[in-house]
Scaffold this active site. Sequence first.
Site, PDB file in Angstrom:
ATOM      1  N   SER A 172       0.827  -1.204   0.000  1.00  0.00           N
ATOM      2  CA  SER A 172       0.000   0.000   0.000  1.00  0.00           C
ATOM      3  C   SER A 172       0.868   1.263   0.000  1.00  0.00           C
ATOM      4  O   SER A 172       1.641   1.481  -0.924  1.00  0.00           O
ATOM      5  CB  SER A 172      -0.966  -0.047   1.199  1.00  0.00           C
ATOM      6  N   ASP A 277     -10.630  -2.837  -4.917  1.00  0.00           N
ATOM      7  CA  ASP A 277      -9.720  -1.974  -4.167  1.00  0.00           C
ATOM      8  C   ASP A 277      -9.704  -0.593  -4.792  1.00  0.00           C
ATOM      9  O   ASP A 277      -9.574  -0.445  -6.014  1.00  0.00           O
ATOM     10  CB  ASP A 277      -8.318  -2.590  -4.188  1.00  0.00           C
ATOM     11  N   HIS A 307      -8.913  -4.175  -0.624  1.00  0.00           N
ATOM     12  CA  HIS A 307      -7.596  -3.736  -0.170  1.00  0.00           C
ATOM     13  C   HIS A 307      -7.266  -4.394   1.181  1.00  0.00           C
ATOM     14  O   HIS A 307      -8.099  -4.427   2.089  1.00  0.00           O
ATOM     15  CB  HIS A 307      -7.598  -2.220  -0.006  1.00  0.00           C
TER      16      HIS A 307
END
Length: 347
Positions: A172, A277, A307
Amino acid sequence: MLDYSQYQGPSEEWKSFVRDNPIQAPDLTLSPQTMRQATNELRVQIAQAELREGDLYKTVPWRDYSVLTRDKQNIIARVYRPSDNMSSEALPIYLYFHGGGHLLGTIETEDASCSRIAANASILVVNINYRHTPEFKHPTQVDDAWDAFEWLSRNASAIGGDPTRVIVGGISAGAGLAASIVIRQHMDSKTPSLTVCGQLLCIPWLIHPDNHPFRTQPTSSYMQNNYAPVLPMSLLQLFTDLLHAEDPADPSLNIALSEEDRLSGLPKSSFLIAGQDLLRDDGLYYADKLARNGIPTKVHVFPGLPHGFRRYSSLPSSRVWDELLLESFKWILSTDNACSFTVSKTK
């Protein structure tokens, strides 16, 4: 724009999971500090449980080092080495940056995942605890990441690593930091003496939301996942606001939008992408761009999963995620330069 909406879902696997495990939306009424403390405490508990279950405390010892930053502060680099390889052999290095929107995450939240990688891939994992918002604003996180890279260039051999076999990666927001290092190392003639042979970008955040070219397109991940579980737009906007970046077009926050002449000659790149996501298009757009510019690129998509789904270890796809991490390390360190695009078959 390129259309990746076919991976949206949700998958049957995810629908079945949430029927028994309702996912709570983030409580944005909390202060960032309170949210951070509560989230980090939970993540540490999960990591400690996984360490015990996998007997990783015994199989992967670790040691902490101090990294001096450009503003004369110290951040921690935790180095994990598999106990079955405690000889003088120099191991490949994985320089790792955790996720959490630059707000969440600590050294301890990553102990289980880093230990698993070290044990199963026979790699020296270097976990960097860069500084977080709201106390530290952009570009502190980017600067800390580069300072850690320079520290590694001076200490790779001393900690038992091979400076000619370095992989940079993260999850991320951490994947965004990793990608910024790889671009800078490639472009900077005065770069530290490390050979980066690949980058591993997992559910990467690679474009500033206010600068996203696909933000209003009906089939974009931004439009489809405005209220997605785990990372809705309201949470991404909070993460973005806390960075206080003066320029949304700052190249270090928009790696996926890098000009193509900056990409030629980049190392092998492996991506793990979630279909449901908000950041799906960030990763797939950058992967497509790298592949078009001749960079050996592997992409694996988990359709219909949100996510950060790996935090739910009971999901079958979480096991696949772990397997693909190992495959990514093996491929990056091999002589195989073939590109591939694969899609998980979820139930």
